[in-house]
Enzyme design. Structure first.
Site, PDB file in Angstrom:
ATOM      1  N   ARG A 197       0.853  -1.202   0.000  1.00  0.00           N
ATOM      2  CA  ARG A 197       0.000   0.000   0.000  1.00  0.00           C
ATOM      3  C   ARG A 197       0.885   1.247   0.000  1.00  0.00           C
ATOM      4  NH1 ARG A 197      -3.062  -3.291   3.688  1.00  0.00           N
ATOM      5  NH2 ARG A 197      -2.265  -2.239   5.550  1.00  0.00           N
ATOM      6  N   LYS A 251     -18.983  17.364  -3.110  1.00  0.00           N
ATOM      7  CA  LYS A 251     -18.548  16.263  -3.976  1.00  0.00           C
ATOM      8  C   LYS A 251     -19.782  15.434  -4.349  1.00  0.00           C
ATOM      9  CE  LYS A 251     -15.390  12.301  -4.148  1.00  0.00           C
ATOM     10  NZ  LYS A 251     -14.011  11.890  -3.889  1.00  0.00           N
TER      11      LYS A 251
HETATM   12  P1  13P Z   1     -14.633   7.252  -7.202  1.00  0.00           P
HETATM   13  O1  13P Z   1     -14.159   8.370  -8.090  1.00  0.00           O
HETATM   14  O2  13P Z   1     -13.961   5.940  -7.483  1.00  0.00           O
HETATM   15  O3  13P Z   1     -16.138   7.173  -7.129  1.00  0.00           O
HETATM   16  O4  13P Z   1     -14.147   7.607  -5.731  1.00  0.00           O
HETATM   17  C1  13P Z   1     -14.277   8.876  -5.257  1.00  0.00           C
HETATM   18  C2  13P Z   1     -14.479   8.831  -3.804  1.00  0.00           C
HETATM   19  O5  13P Z   1     -13.724   9.418  -3.064  1.00  0.00           O
HETATM   20  C3  13P Z   1     -15.618   8.091  -3.270  1.00  0.00           C
HETATM   21  O6  13P Z   1     -15.836   8.437  -1.943  1.00  0.00           O
END
Ligand code: 13P
Length: 338
Positions: free
Chosen positions: A46, A219
């Site tokens: 990781r 987001k």
């Molecule tokens: P993805 O772009 O793979 O959806 O992941 C973004 C993310 O931080 C989800 O919490």
């Protein structure tokens, strides 16, 4: 709360042509990604994987911030340099995922509520000392027969608001992530309706909790049909529906919107972001906060082999550059070949 400071950080997170790398996979999620490329899920692997991402040249030009998992914010590179320092040296901002995951919601079969509020104030104090200047909390909303329920939307919005208020109290910009999953068979109109409802509820709870929009980043998901829906929409239709919903429900005082990729193909995630920005005249900066759409290509190129690191960094650089272009509305398919 120092709102000017929070606003300054938020603006840097969505600076022109740059976006966020979501590298905050929990140990369970990164295991799934590593399993797919035949890599054992050890602490060293990781570390090696994330170290080469953070050392890649694409960071400086296209990655404004990196969301980290608790293990990673404490981890050191092979030569002893804290991974947080690698991110800072690239001119990027370290962030931290603070939620404890989506857990079954009592009384609402098939739905979840995101947990992790207990002790969060103390954790923010520590994360700030470790270098984090923004955080992420992800609420998960599924669409199927009879869901989401009012209970689910409300419980998740309240948790997001309590998290965001604690983040701002501690000088940390909250990324507020209410994700409507794209796994179902629903059409684009259903995604639009549910996303509007969830955003409206979330911003109302943020208001009640005293969260200042100037000091946060949203987001969201884009407005797309479920993967199992027979009708898949054009790039232009997705962009138009997404802008319509965001304009209806997101205050113009929010400095930036950074989308999740949510299981879209790498190229769709880029094309949609570019089309959204190309519509223009948006009150917020609009960019990416991608996990899979930035990392699928480098993971595949790396496959756990040290001799593949340069190739993997190039694959990451390519996606970061493409999404950087998309964040200004300037991406076209021709760029993919360049
Ligand atoms: P993805 O772009 O793979 O959806 O992941 C973004 C993310 O931080 C989800 O919490």
């Amino acid at each position: 709360m120092n709102l000017d400071e929070l606003n300054g950080i938020a603006k840097k997170m969505v600076a022109k042509g740059r976006g966020i790398l979501a590298a905050d996979e929990s140990s369970g999620t990164i295991k799934k990604r590593f399993d797919a490329i035949g890599v054992e899920n050890t602490e060293d692997n990781r570390r090696d994987y994330r170290e080469f991402l953070f050392r890649s040249s694409a960071m400086k030009d296209h990655i404004s911030g990196v969301i980290l998992f608790d293990e990673t914010i404490r981890q050191k590179a092979k030569d002893g340099t804290p991974l947080v320092k690698l991110i800072q040296d690239a001119g990027s901002i370290p962030g931290i995922k603070v939620d404890a995951g989506a857990k079954p919601l009592a009384g609402s079969p098939g739905e979840t509520v995101t947990e992790g509020l207990d002790g969060l104030r103390e954790r923010f104090v520590e994360y700030h000392k470790l270098g984090a200047r923004f955080a992420k909390w992800r609420a998960v909303i599924d669409i199927a027969d009879g869901i989401p329920t009012y209970n689910c939307v409300n419980a998740n919005a309240q948790a997001l608001a309590r998290y965001a208020a604690l983040a701002q109290e501690n000088g940390i910009v909250p990324i507020v992530e209410p994700e409507i999953l794209m796994d179902g068979a629903h059409d684009i109109a259903t995604c639009e309706r549910v996303t509007g409802w969830v955003l409206e509820t979330t911003f109302s709870q943020l208001f009640y909790a005293g969260v200042r929009p100037e000091g946060m980043i949203l987001k969201p998901n884009m407005i797309v049909p479920g993967k199992k829906c027979a009708k898949q929409n054009s790039i232009a239709e997705v962009a138009e529906a997404t802008v319509r919903v965001l304009k209806r429900h997101v205050p113009s005082s929010v400095p930036g919107i950074a989308f999740l990729s949510g299981g879209q193909s790498d190229e769709d995630a880029t094309a949609h972001l570019s089309a959204i920005n190309a519509i223009g005249n948006l009150p917020w900066a609009v960019t990416f906060s991608y996990g899979r759409a930035l990392q699928a290509a480098p993971q595949k190129a790396w496959s756990g082999k040290a001799e593949n690191v340069a190739k993997a960094q190039a694959a990451f650089g390519h996606r970061a550059r493409m999404n950087g272009l998309a964040a200004t509305g300037a991406w076209s398919k021709a760029n993919e070949a360049a």
